[in-house]
Enzyme design. Sequence first.
Site, PDB file in Angstrom:
ATOM      1  N   GLU A 114       3.941  13.249  -4.862  1.00 62.43           N
ATOM      2  CA  GLU A 114       3.461  13.183  -3.535  1.00 62.43           C
ATOM      3  C   GLU A 114       4.119  14.085  -2.498  1.00 62.43           C
ATOM      4  O   GLU A 114       5.279  13.618  -2.147  1.00 62.43           O
ATOM      5  CB  GLU A 114       3.122  11.492  -2.989  1.00 62.43           C
ATOM      6  CG  GLU A 114       2.345  11.791  -1.718  1.00 62.43           C
ATOM      7  CD  GLU A 114       2.385  10.145  -0.934  1.00 62.43           C
ATOM      8  OE1 GLU A 114       3.433   9.320  -1.336  1.00 62.43           O
ATOM      9  OE2 GLU A 114       1.331   9.863  -0.705  1.00 62.43           O
ATOM     10  N   GLU A 139       0.729  -1.340   0.135  1.00 66.32           N
ATOM     11  CA  GLU A 139      -0.120   0.035  -0.059  1.00 66.32           C
ATOM     12  C   GLU A 139       0.877   1.205  -0.152  1.00 66.32           C
ATOM     13  O   GLU A 139       1.563   1.545   1.100  1.00 66.32           O
ATOM     14  CB  GLU A 139      -1.030  -0.132   1.303  1.00 66.32           C
ATOM     15  CG  GLU A 139      -2.161   0.901   0.860  1.00 66.32           C
ATOM     16  CD  GLU A 139      -2.754   1.825   1.985  1.00 66.32           C
ATOM     17  OE1 GLU A 139      -2.970   0.963   3.101  1.00 66.32           O
ATOM     18  OE2 GLU A 139      -3.061   2.866   1.836  1.00 66.32           O
ATOM     19  N   CYS A 175      -1.916   9.032   3.138  1.00 65.70           N
ATOM     20  CA  CYS A 175      -1.997   8.410   1.912  1.00 65.70           C
ATOM     21  C   CYS A 175      -2.811   8.759   1.038  1.00 65.70           C
ATOM     22  O   CYS A 175      -2.734   8.841  -0.237  1.00 65.70           O
ATOM     23  CB  CYS A 175      -1.440   6.880   1.830  1.00 65.70           C
ATOM     24  SG  CYS A 175      -2.661   5.787   2.816  1.00 65.70           S
TER      25      CYS A 175
HETATM   26  P1  NDP Z   1       9.093   4.769   3.830  1.00 62.88           P
HETATM   27  O1  NDP Z   1       8.507   4.176   2.684  1.00 62.88           O
HETATM   28  O2  NDP Z   1      10.697   5.065   3.977  1.00 62.88           O
HETATM   29  O3  NDP Z   1       8.923   3.870   5.338  1.00 62.88           O
HETATM   30  C1  NDP Z   1       7.781   3.043   5.400  1.00 62.88           C
HETATM   31  C2  NDP Z   1       8.243   1.884   6.400  1.00 62.88           C
HETATM   32  O4  NDP Z   1       9.175   1.178   5.552  1.00 62.88           O
HETATM   33  C3  NDP Z   1       8.810   2.334   7.612  1.00 62.88           C
HETATM   34  O5  NDP Z   1       8.533   1.312   8.492  1.00 62.88           O
HETATM   35  C4  NDP Z   1      10.450   2.208   7.407  1.00 62.88           C
HETATM   36  O6  NDP Z   1      11.073   1.966   8.542  1.00 62.88           O
HETATM   37  C5  NDP Z   1      10.429   1.139   6.358  1.00 62.88           C
HETATM   38  N1  NDP Z   1      11.579   0.963   5.584  1.00 62.88           N
HETATM   39  C6  NDP Z   1      12.234   1.922   5.043  1.00 62.88           C
HETATM   40  N2  NDP Z   1      13.273   1.671   4.147  1.00 62.88           N
HETATM   41  C7  NDP Z   1      13.090   0.507   4.042  1.00 62.88           C
HETATM   42  C8  NDP Z   1      13.686  -0.649   2.999  1.00 62.88           C
HETATM   43  N3  NDP Z   1      14.911  -0.350   2.422  1.00 62.88           N
HETATM   44  N4  NDP Z   1      13.303  -1.764   3.323  1.00 62.88           N
HETATM   45  C9  NDP Z   1      12.161  -2.188   3.948  1.00 62.88           C
HETATM   46  N5  NDP Z   1      11.473  -1.291   4.787  1.00 62.88           N
HETATM   47  C10 NDP Z   1      11.947  -0.059   4.753  1.00 62.88           C
HETATM   48  O7  NDP Z   1       8.539   6.045   4.067  1.00 62.88           O
HETATM   49  P2  NDP Z   1       9.090   7.299   5.009  1.00 62.88           P
HETATM   50  O8  NDP Z   1       8.607   6.992   6.243  1.00 62.88           O
HETATM   51  O9  NDP Z   1      10.348   7.739   4.557  1.00 62.88           O
HETATM   52  O10 NDP Z   1       8.032   8.467   4.260  1.00 62.88           O
HETATM   53  C11 NDP Z   1       8.497   8.863   3.014  1.00 62.88           C
HETATM   54  C12 NDP Z   1       7.159   9.113   2.101  1.00 62.88           C
HETATM   55  O11 NDP Z   1       6.591   7.774   2.225  1.00 62.88           O
HETATM   56  C13 NDP Z   1       6.239  10.001   2.269  1.00 62.88           C
HETATM   57  O12 NDP Z   1       6.597  11.230   1.860  1.00 62.88           O
HETATM   58  C14 NDP Z   1       5.210   9.371   1.931  1.00 62.88           C
HETATM   59  O13 NDP Z   1       5.229   9.774   0.187  1.00 62.88           O
HETATM   60  C15 NDP Z   1       5.188   7.862   1.711  1.00 62.88           C
HETATM   61  N6  NDP Z   1       4.404   7.493   2.938  1.00 62.88           N
HETATM   62  C16 NDP Z   1       3.166   6.621   2.561  1.00 62.88           C
HETATM   63  C17 NDP Z   1       2.430   6.031   3.297  1.00 62.88           C
HETATM   64  C18 NDP Z   1       1.096   5.272   3.209  1.00 62.88           C
HETATM   65  O14 NDP Z   1       0.411   5.181   4.201  1.00 62.88           O
HETATM   66  N7  NDP Z   1       1.062   5.066   1.975  1.00 62.88           N
HETATM   67  C19 NDP Z   1       2.718   6.111   4.956  1.00 62.88           C
HETATM   68  C20 NDP Z   1       4.352   6.840   5.229  1.00 62.88           C
HETATM   69  C21 NDP Z   1       4.817   7.340   4.050  1.00 62.88           C
HETATM   70  P3  NDP Z   1      11.968   3.393   9.108  1.00 62.88           P
HETATM   71  O15 NDP Z   1      10.647   4.536   9.074  1.00 62.88           O
HETATM   72  O16 NDP Z   1      12.212   2.688  10.340  1.00 62.88           O
HETATM   73  O17 NDP Z   1      12.984   3.841   8.194  1.00 62.88           O
END
Ligand code: NDP
Length: 499
Positions: A395, A263, A297
């Site tokens: 976004e 998602e 999101c």
């Molecule tokens: P990320 O996609 O980086 O993070 C989401 C999750 O993935 C967190 O638990 C993060 O851990 C983890 N993660 C990060 N890098 C990796 C990797 N290489 N492999 C596996 N898991 C990983 O989102 P961000 O928190 O950086 O947010 C940035 C952008 O993401 C926002 O601007 C938005 O566009 C989008 N976003 C979308 C969401 C949705 O609900 N669809 C929710 C949140 C963000 P950790 O945070 O510990 O690094």
Amino acid sequence: MDVNSAVWTVPASAREFGFFVDGQWAEAGDRPMSERKSPAHGVAVTRTVRCTRADIDHAVGVARTAFEDRRWSGLPGGERASVLLKAAAGIRARVEELALLESLESGKPIGQARGEIEGGANIFEYAAGAARALHGDAFNNLGDKMLGLVTREPIGVVGLITPWNFPFFILSERVPFILAAGCTIVSKPSEVTSATTLLLAEILSDAGLPDGVFNVVTGSGSEIGQALAEHADVDMISFTGSTAVGRSVLLASAGNFKKVGLELGGKNPQVVFADANLDEAADGVVFGICFNAGQCCVGGSRLVVEKSIAAEFEALVAAKMARVRIGDPLDPNTQMGAIVTAAQNATILGYIEAGKREGARLVCGGEAYPSDTGQFVQPTVFADVTREMSIASEEIFGPVLTISTFETFDEAMAIANDTIYGLAASIWTSNLDKATDAFRRIRAGRVWVNTTINNGPELPLGGFKQSGTGREAGIYGVEEYTEVKATHIALGRREPWVS
Ligand code: NDP
């Protein structure tokens, strides 16, 4: 407790957590700790463990054993339902504690946090029913000598990677469905908002979930999340987050061809027709972009409005934006709290500067919201936005709304669908034919008519196009975590093949 009359304060010291594996808390030992500061108050509120790859291996091994010995999947659905209902009661019993931690770590308003925790309990209650409703199919039309059965089996060990914007609610949109299906879980919350996921492990254990079925490892996404996605003994990854990281999770999962549910992001249109109730639509549009400070999101970040009413509607939106109450998330009157991290804050402000530079007309906002202790952004509206501008297509994940106009229905649909994303959309009109035509033509996983950001466990969620794959919640959400098995049962004597 009446959230509006409660007095909430930042605790005097940060709360320290271990991680949770095999039904018990694990101590940090000599592992480094990660300190989380409240993004609104600038003081340390929690400390969590930076787990290692060896911790991931151990947690996956525990979840694998718990799956293989059928301590959970072998139970009748009714018994699984009973645990999920007890967990819902456990969540409700600790709602204040969970809501405070959620608000402190994420920066979201306390009243909203409380609503999300209670909403999470409600999802557990729904999923308890789904555990009993899950079933297969029988083919009794294969003749007297054959019976065909289609059974659903739990997919196995699920790696669950969740983001910081709705830490407990998004978790609750996944965990009870995965458990209802009979799977075991290794959960990796965002490092900046891990507390409520860790407490859910304790709540589930207290509710009678067998040891090893729900495990939580904490640490950064690039290390721990990546290790989980790569792990050869994980059968499925459920990932919620950015489209960029979703892509890397998909690639990391390729080693053992694990199933991946994604998602991801959205650039969701709010299509307002001239025949809409404009005051209500403006209220919905402001809510849609300011809710969770735009870090949502499914937030409606693109206003697509009919030209004949565009000026009037823009003024209505700007007037309502000015009345949104921004400030201390622990003040029950606050509607919009802090931005989750300094990095996300810089990203949002960077997009605002890009909008100004690229020639969009700033209608309101456009600056950081002043604070001595944390990071906040003013709700911001840009008009005269063209599709080439970065604010129109990328976004932003902050309270920044762009406005573009249309003259015909077809043009409205073309603009609404002119995005790599397909997560959600809202349509505002008093004409049922128009609403129906629009919701059929919009390419998105969730569409709202004369409302926005409604949810509930009955309806599935997920995205079209680059907003993701698979569906969470609803009966679809349980089925997502199952494998389908076809069995032919021969009846009577076999016709010999070898004469
Ligand atoms: P990320 O996609 O980086 O993070 C989401 C999750 O993935 C967190 O638990 C993060 O851990 C983890 N993660 C990060 N890098 C990796 C990797 N290489 N492999 C596996 N898991 C990983 O989102 P961000 O928190 O950086 O947010 C940035 C952008 O993401 C926002 O601007 C938005 O566009 C989008 N976003 C979308 C969401 C949705 O609900 N669809 C929710 C949140 C963000 P950790 O945070 O510990 O690094």
